[in-house]
Design a protein around this motif. Structure first.
Motif, PDB file in Angstrom:
ATOM      1  N   VAL A   1      -9.366  -7.572   0.124  1.00  0.00           N
ATOM      2  CA  VAL A   1     -10.769  -7.151   0.139  1.00  0.00           C
ATOM      3  C   VAL A   1     -11.727  -8.337   0.034  1.00  0.00           C
ATOM      4  O   VAL A   1     -12.932  -8.175   0.270  1.00  0.00           O
TER       5      VAL A   1
ATOM      6  N   PRO B   1     -10.416  -8.540 -13.059  1.00  0.00           N
ATOM      7  CA  PRO B   1     -10.881  -7.336 -12.354  1.00  0.00           C
ATOM      8  C   PRO B   1     -12.357  -7.040 -12.600  1.00  0.00           C
ATOM      9  O   PRO B   1     -13.038  -6.499 -11.706  1.00  0.00           O
TER      10      PRO B   1
ATOM     11  N   GLU C   1       0.827  -1.209   0.000  1.00  0.00           N
ATOM     12  CA  GLU C   1       0.000   0.000   0.000  1.00  0.00           C
ATOM     13  C   GLU C   1       0.858   1.254   0.000  1.00  0.00           C
ATOM     14  O   GLU C   1       0.559   2.223  -0.686  1.00  0.00           O
TER      15      GLU C   1
ATOM     16  N   MET D   1      -6.616  -8.638  -3.694  1.00  0.00           N
ATOM     17  CA  MET D   1      -6.373  -7.211  -3.548  1.00  0.00           C
ATOM     18  C   MET D   1      -7.357  -6.427  -4.432  1.00  0.00           C
ATOM     19  O   MET D   1      -8.015  -6.995  -5.302  1.00  0.00           O
ATOM     20  N   PRO D   2      -7.492  -5.135  -4.236  1.00  0.00           N
ATOM     21  CA  PRO D   2      -8.471  -4.359  -5.016  1.00  0.00           C
ATOM     22  C   PRO D   2      -8.306  -4.457  -6.525  1.00  0.00           C
ATOM     23  O   PRO D   2      -9.293  -4.307  -7.257  1.00  0.00           O
ATOM     24  N   ASP D   3      -7.089  -4.693  -7.012  1.00  0.00           N
ATOM     25  CA  ASP D   3      -6.892  -4.784  -8.463  1.00  0.00           C
ATOM     26  C   ASP D   3      -7.025  -6.210  -8.977  1.00  0.00           C
ATOM     27  O   ASP D   3      -6.771  -6.467 -10.151  1.00  0.00           O
TER      28      ASP D   3
ATOM     29  N   GLY E   1     -15.048  -6.591  -9.677  1.00  0.00           N
ATOM     30  CA  GLY E   1     -15.853  -5.375  -9.564  1.00  0.00           C
ATOM     31  C   GLY E   1     -17.338  -5.680  -9.443  1.00  0.00           C
ATOM     32  O   GLY E   1     -18.055  -5.064  -8.637  1.00  0.00           O
TER      33      GLY E   1
ATOM     34  N   TRP F   1     -18.086  -7.055  -5.988  1.00  0.00           N
ATOM     35  CA  TRP F   1     -18.121  -6.020  -4.965  1.00  0.00           C
ATOM     36  C   TRP F   1     -19.420  -5.229  -5.030  1.00  0.00           C
ATOM     37  O   TRP F   1     -19.965  -4.818  -4.000  1.00  0.00           O
TER      38      TRP F   1
END
Length: 330
Positions: free
Chosen positions: A198, A250, A176, A211-213, A254, A257
């Motif tokens: 996440v 991704p 990060e 991870m977010p990506d 997305g 999420w």
């Protein structure tokens, strides 16, 4: 007294005192030749050459050349003499003393710089190795991978830039933030802030932290077990990440999420190659085929409409297929 004609006499002088008598010797001897006068030196009485003779012209030319040379020499003598000494310059002896001192000082400075450069370049104490690098803040990342990604191995300390190292570390999907400190002679300190996962990606082979990506890291402990799981038994949502590691698509992450945010009551969100994202509609026996991450807003609108029908008791569908423009309910 009268003079007889034809017999001149001299008054007050006898015949013997005349010049002719003096030149004559004693009686009966012939007269002596007059003594010749000594010739004066030619230098005292130069005789001008005859006007039209060759020697006269040559003498005139010599005199003209001599006069010209004397005028030229006189003109040259009146010219200012050149000098190499600068104005206001120190005397010759002083300049001779100053310049060698300056030259020696410059040579000494150059020699000192060369020695210092050679020392800094060749002394191993100025090079960075693993044992001189301190890495802090790691809980699940591997320190050796962080060290390799930093790119500092075997580099001279003077060639390293903290900003460049920081950007390399921040480019890692699981970092990060990073702080870099460089100290002499060869010390580097890396303070790492690890990225927070996440979600969980559950496959038949292994469970990963997401991870977010979409980057995936094998789970090493149970600290993130409370994260929502995406169950993908065959790993159909797998793609190759930007670091060459396995990652989750991704677009799929997305869409997942969005579902978790709008419908947190979903207990299990699944994915397979045929139906894409799919899940059990909470509070019913209906299964929803969501598909990919396209047209999310319209899919939510169709799903809410079907939920109202179910709530009113007008329908009891087994499947709601939202993968197409017109939803399919049966």
């Amino acid at each position: 007294m009268g003079r007889e004609p034809g017999n001149p006499t001299m008054t007050g002088k006898t015949l013997e005192h005349t010049p002719a008598a003096r030149r004559a010797g004693p009686k009966g001897q012939p007269p002596k030749a007059p003594a010749s006068r000594p010739t004066p030196p030619a230098a005292l009485y130069p005789v001008a050459p005859v006007a039209n003779s060759p020697g006269g012209a040559q003498q005139r030319r010599k005199r003209q050349v001599a006069r010209t040379m004397r005028r030229f020499e006189a003109a040259v003598a009146r010219l200012p003499k050149p000098t190499l000494r600068r104005q206001n310059a120190p005397a010759t002896g002083e300049a001779t003393r100053i310049w060698p001192v300056r030259t020696l000082l410059a040579l000494a400075l150059l020699l000192a710089l060369a020695v210092a450069a050679g020392y800094l370049h060749n002394d191993p104490r100025w090079f960075v190795y693993r044992e001189t690098v301190q890495i802090n803040g790691l809980t699940y990342l591997d320190a050796e991978e962080i060290y390799a990604a930093s790119g500092v191995d075997s580099w001279h300390i003077l060639w390293l830039r903290a900003s460049v190292i920081r950007e390399r570390l921040r480019a890692l999907p699981f970092v990060e933030e990073a702080h870099v400190d460089i100290g002499f002679p060869n010390e580097v300190r890396l303070d790492i802030v690890e990225a927070e996962p996440v979600a969980l990606w559950v496959t038949n082979d292994q469970t990963f932290w997401l991870m977010p990506d979409g980057s995936a890291l094998p789970m090493t402990d149970k600290r993130y077990d409370q994260l929502p799981p995406l169950i993908d038994p065959q790993g159909d949502a797998r793609v190759v990440g930007r670091t060459g590691r396995m990652a989750l698509d991704p677009l799929v992450l997305g869409a997942a999420w969005s579902l978790w945010a709008r419908m947190p009551e979903i207990s299990q969100l699944r994915f397979n190659q045929d139906y894409g994202l799919n899940f059990h509609l909470p509070g019913t026996l209906t299964w929803v085929y969501w598909g990919d991450g396209a047209n999310i807003d319209s899919k939510f609108a169709h799903l809410e409409a079907v939920q109202r029908l179910i709530a009113d008791g007008e329908t009891r569908p087994q499947v709601i297929d939202l993968r197409f423009e017109r939803p399919y309910v049966h």
